[in-house]
Each structure stands twice: as structure tokens, then as C-alpha cells.
Design an enzyme around this catalytic site. Sequence first.
Site, PDB file in Angstrom:
ATOM      1  N   ARG A 230       0.196  -1.133   0.111  1.00 43.19           N
ATOM      2  CA  ARG A 230      -0.098  -0.142  -0.250  1.00 43.19           C
ATOM      3  C   ARG A 230       0.657   1.040  -0.122  1.00 43.19           C
ATOM      4  NH1 ARG A 230      -3.702  -2.936  -1.678  1.00 43.19           N
ATOM      5  NH2 ARG A 230      -6.025  -2.788  -0.754  1.00 43.19           N
ATOM      6  N   HIS A 278      -1.665   0.345  -9.412  1.00 39.36           N
ATOM      7  CA  HIS A 278      -2.109   0.188  -8.848  1.00 39.36           C
ATOM      8  C   HIS A 278      -2.826  -1.255  -9.206  1.00 39.36           C
ATOM      9  CE1 HIS A 278      -4.069  -0.159  -4.523  1.00 39.36           C
ATOM     10  NE2 HIS A 278      -4.160  -2.274  -5.091  1.00 39.36           N
TER      11      HIS A 278
HETATM   12  P1  NDP Z   1      -2.731 -11.348   4.753  1.00 37.67           P
HETATM   13  O1  NDP Z   1      -3.133 -10.896   5.621  1.00 37.67           O
HETATM   14  O2  NDP Z   1      -1.607 -12.659   4.134  1.00 37.67           O
HETATM   15  O3  NDP Z   1      -0.706 -11.056   5.252  1.00 37.67           O
HETATM   16  C1  NDP Z   1      -0.151 -10.094   5.766  1.00 37.67           C
HETATM   17  C2  NDP Z   1       1.057 -10.172   5.877  1.00 37.67           C
HETATM   18  O4  NDP Z   1       1.985  -9.003   6.937  1.00 37.67           O
HETATM   19  C3  NDP Z   1       1.769 -11.130   7.478  1.00 37.67           C
HETATM   20  O5  NDP Z   1       2.720 -11.783   6.495  1.00 37.67           O
HETATM   21  C4  NDP Z   1       1.971 -10.477   8.790  1.00 37.67           C
HETATM   22  O6  NDP Z   1       2.376 -10.960   9.212  1.00 37.67           O
HETATM   23  C5  NDP Z   1       2.599  -9.132   7.876  1.00 37.67           C
HETATM   24  N1  NDP Z   1       2.224  -8.275   8.693  1.00 37.67           N
HETATM   25  C6  NDP Z   1       1.295  -7.283   9.265  1.00 37.67           C
HETATM   26  N2  NDP Z   1       1.884  -6.479   9.807  1.00 37.67           N
HETATM   27  C7  NDP Z   1       2.711  -6.334   9.913  1.00 37.67           C
HETATM   28  C8  NDP Z   1       4.222  -5.958  10.696  1.00 37.67           C
HETATM   29  N3  NDP Z   1       4.104  -4.552  11.882  1.00 37.67           N
HETATM   30  N4  NDP Z   1       5.071  -6.805  10.976  1.00 37.67           N
HETATM   31  C9  NDP Z   1       5.780  -7.425  10.236  1.00 37.67           C
HETATM   32  N5  NDP Z   1       5.135  -8.106   9.504  1.00 37.67           N
HETATM   33  C10 NDP Z   1       3.301  -7.605   9.450  1.00 37.67           C
HETATM   34  O7  NDP Z   1      -2.084 -10.546   2.896  1.00 37.67           O
HETATM   35  P2  NDP Z   1      -2.125 -10.388   2.103  1.00 37.67           P
HETATM   36  O8  NDP Z   1      -0.716 -11.463   1.483  1.00 37.67           O
HETATM   37  O9  NDP Z   1      -3.305 -11.045   1.790  1.00 37.67           O
HETATM   38  O10 NDP Z   1      -2.301  -8.971   1.718  1.00 37.67           O
HETATM   39  C11 NDP Z   1      -0.815  -8.170   2.030  1.00 37.67           C
HETATM   40  C12 NDP Z   1      -1.105  -6.690   1.987  1.00 37.67           C
HETATM   41  O11 NDP Z   1      -0.931  -6.868  -0.148  1.00 37.67           O
HETATM   42  C13 NDP Z   1      -2.853  -6.226   1.063  1.00 37.67           C
HETATM   43  O12 NDP Z   1      -3.237  -6.138   2.904  1.00 37.67           O
HETATM   44  C14 NDP Z   1      -3.063  -5.491   0.002  1.00 37.67           C
HETATM   45  O13 NDP Z   1      -2.794  -3.473   1.199  1.00 37.67           O
HETATM   46  C15 NDP Z   1      -1.596  -5.481  -0.666  1.00 37.67           C
HETATM   47  N6  NDP Z   1      -2.808  -5.861  -1.993  1.00 37.67           N
HETATM   48  C16 NDP Z   1      -2.084  -5.064  -3.158  1.00 37.67           C
HETATM   49  C17 NDP Z   1      -1.992  -4.912  -4.138  1.00 37.67           C
HETATM   50  C18 NDP Z   1      -2.033  -4.390  -5.654  1.00 37.67           C
HETATM   51  O14 NDP Z   1      -2.754  -4.349  -6.590  1.00 37.67           O
HETATM   52  N7  NDP Z   1      -0.633  -3.787  -5.686  1.00 37.67           N
HETATM   53  C19 NDP Z   1      -3.619  -5.932  -4.655  1.00 37.67           C
HETATM   54  C20 NDP Z   1      -3.751  -6.865  -3.328  1.00 37.67           C
HETATM   55  C21 NDP Z   1      -3.603  -6.981  -2.130  1.00 37.67           C
HETATM   56  P3  NDP Z   1       1.707 -12.440   9.838  1.00 37.67           P
HETATM   57  O15 NDP Z   1       1.464 -13.680   8.587  1.00 37.67           O
HETATM   58  O16 NDP Z   1       2.817 -12.495  11.080  1.00 37.67           O
HETATM   59  O17 NDP Z   1       0.459 -11.474  11.095  1.00 37.67           O
HETATM   60  C1  OXD Z   2      -6.568  -5.574  -2.698  1.00 34.79           C
HETATM   61  C2  OXD Z   2      -6.091  -4.254  -3.167  1.00 34.79           C
HETATM   62  O1  OXD Z   2      -6.661  -5.279  -1.458  1.00 34.79           O
HETATM   63  O2  OXD Z   2      -6.475  -4.233  -5.153  1.00 34.79           O
HETATM   64  O3  OXD Z   2      -7.314  -6.499  -3.614  1.00 34.79           O
HETATM   65  O4  OXD Z   2      -5.405  -3.309  -3.753  1.00 34.79           O
END
Ligand code: NDP
Ligand code: OXD
Length: 315
Positions: A230, A278
Site C-alpha cells: 500500500r 495499482h
Molecule cells: P495477509 O494478511 O495474508 O498477510 C499480511 C502479512 O504481513 C502477514 O505475514 C503479516 O504477518 C505481515 N505483517 C503485518 N503487519 C506486520 C508488521 N507490523 N510487521 C511485520 N509483518 C507484518 O495479506 P495478503 O498477503 O493477502 O495481502 C497483503 C497486502 O497486499 C494487502 O493488505 C494489500 O494492501 C496488498 N495488496 C495489493 C494489491 C495490488 O494490486 N497492489 C492487490 C492485493 C493486495 P503475520 O502473518 O505474522 O500476521
Molecule cells: C486489494 C487491492 O487489496 O487490489 O485487493 O489492492
Amino acid sequence: MSTFLFVTPTWDGQAWAQHMQGAMPQRTMRVWPDMGDVADVHYVAAWLPPANVLRSLPNLKVIFSLGAGVDAILSDPTLPENTPIVRVNDPDLTMRMSEHIVLQVLMHHRQQRRLDANQKAKIWDNFPQHAASALRVGVMGLGVLGADAARKLSVMGFPTAGWSRTRKTVEGVHCYAGATELDAFLARTDVLISLLPATLETDGILNRGLFQKLARSGPFGAPILINAGRGRQQVEADIVAALDAGELYAASLDVFQKEPLAPSSPFWSHGKVILTPHSAADSDTATICAYVAQQIERFERGGDLQNVVDRRQGY
Ligand code: NDP
Ligand code: OXD
């Protein structure tokens, strides 16, 4: 009567409602601000809901995010407290994100922009290429998306590490966890990839101080940043300053603090930046609608909702 309501002011809610109607023919579809009788609204798909709209629904059972990230829902200061929020976890979206991440790593690793420029100028320059084993990649966020991308990069031969809040086990990936292991993770990383969610803890995490902790002994002499998490995570002035000072070698940015990106942003024309709008991983409408319909069907049969957001963690 059970209504499914779209509260997605910045999206084409009507188009989504048509697809959702196909997945749930028996249910009434409405698109905010046309809410009908608010007592009938049991399910909502939301993205940047205006304040007090979700709160005004007395029989709301589930809030669906149409994306994997839920920051645009949690930003509602009047969000009903106990209604579960379900986010997208879908193999199609995961595959698309891994494609994007692998593509960006390869663009830098194989110096594709340099090859493009040479082709344009008709220059035959067979410069040396490095082995994948020379470029250490590190993925911040080892969730659904980060773990898949890391696994695929590891299979391609890049020495791969990941960092998350809690310890993970991902085949072929050295997993670091928590604030105490962040510096060690950064110190061994030539290409830093963020697939973190937007939370208060991750806001601004991609800043100049953090870039200075990355490895400088890789093949390009300075690290590369790839952010598809993000925009809130990146301090954009710091990225420009670090690129200009040579503290970062290059960057691939898919997300921005303010989207759409303003024409005045220096990123558009920066020679070291690969910019995408994005679009790293689009949600396929039909797939997401089928996923939501299945969740509701299971829920109404007494089963559990899947991929429920942990509101305390913020993702
Ligand atoms: P998940 O919730 O499955 O994974 C998030 C990961 O981030 C977890 O491993 C979590 O750790 C880690 N995390 C969160 N906070 C912290 C922190 N403070 N310190 C260290 N690690 C942290 O999310 P997804 O993988 O499904 O998606 C990730 C992000 O990708 C979404 O939230 C979105 O913002 C972005 N996204 C972007 C898209 C785009 O087109 N650019 C499309 C889809 C998503 P833990 O497992 O230990 O909790
Ligand atoms: C999502 C994105 O969060 O598209 O799925 O950014």
C-alpha cells in the site's frame, strides 16, 4: 427479504451488483445511496464507505471487502464494532500478484530497461548479466501473497528471505520475524519487496532510514525497492531522495500515498522508477462474486466465515 448492498462510492457498484446478482439470483441487490429498507440489508460489500452508512444498518451480518486489503473499510471511523469483515483470499489474485513481483524482480535483475533503451538507440551492447544466485531478495509480509511470491522467487534461484510479524515456515525461504529481526533481514537484502498491509504499524515503514539498512554488496551496488503493498507504507520524498543520492538503485512502485497519482509526481518521469497504476493484482469480478456467494451460503448453513479480518491487528 435479504438485501446485498454495495457501498463502494469510488467503484462502479452497478457493474459489480450485476455480477453479484448472477452469483446470487435469489437476493436483492442494491447500490448505495439506494439502500431500500435498511432493515433488510444483511450483507454489504464496502470500499471507502462514507461515515455512518454501515452503522445505519441494524441487521448487518457480514461486511465483505472486494479486495485483499481492508484499509479502505477500517478507515470508517463509524464502522459497526462487532460485524465480521471478510477479505479476499483467492488463488487467481495470488497468482497475479506473484506474476507482478517476479516480473519486477526480473526487470531489474536482467536490466530490461537498459536493453529497451539500447534497442531504441540501435546499440548492440552484450553487457554481462548476473546469476539469480547473486541477487538476494527479501519479502516484507509473508501472508497469502508474500509467501507465494517468495516461494516462486526462491524456485527461480534467488536467495530469498521473508519478514513477518509472527514466525513463518515457507519452503526455500529464510523467515525472519518481528521488530528484533528486521535489521538482520534488511542487512542481507538486495531487492526489498513490500507486500505488507496498511496498518498503523506499517505506515511510513519504507523510509530513508530503513533503506540505509539494506545491503550494498549486491550486483548493483545499491538496493532495489518494489512496493505492491500500500502507498501509505512509503515515504515518497524519501524514495526520490534515496534514488537521487544513489542509496537506492531503482524502484518499482504499484501503489502510492494518493491514488490516482498526481501528474506532478516526480515518479512519472524518474529514470530509475518503474511505475504501474495499482494494477499488480486485479480482482476478477466473476471469481470474487462466486467467492462471496459461497461464503454467504456456508454462513447461512451454520458454517464459519473464512478469511475474517483481525480488527486488532488491522488486516
Ligand atoms: P495477509 O494478511 O495474508 O498477510 C499480511 C502479512 O504481513 C502477514 O505475514 C503479516 O504477518 C505481515 N505483517 C503485518 N503487519 C506486520 C508488521 N507490523 N510487521 C511485520 N509483518 C507484518 O495479506 P495478503 O498477503 O493477502 O495481502 C497483503 C497486502 O497486499 C494487502 O493488505 C494489500 O494492501 C496488498 N495488496 C495489493 C494489491 C495490488 O494490486 N497492489 C492487490 C492485493 C493486495 P503475520 O502473518 O505474522 O500476521
Ligand atoms: C486489494 C487491492 O487489496 O487490489 O485487493 O489492492
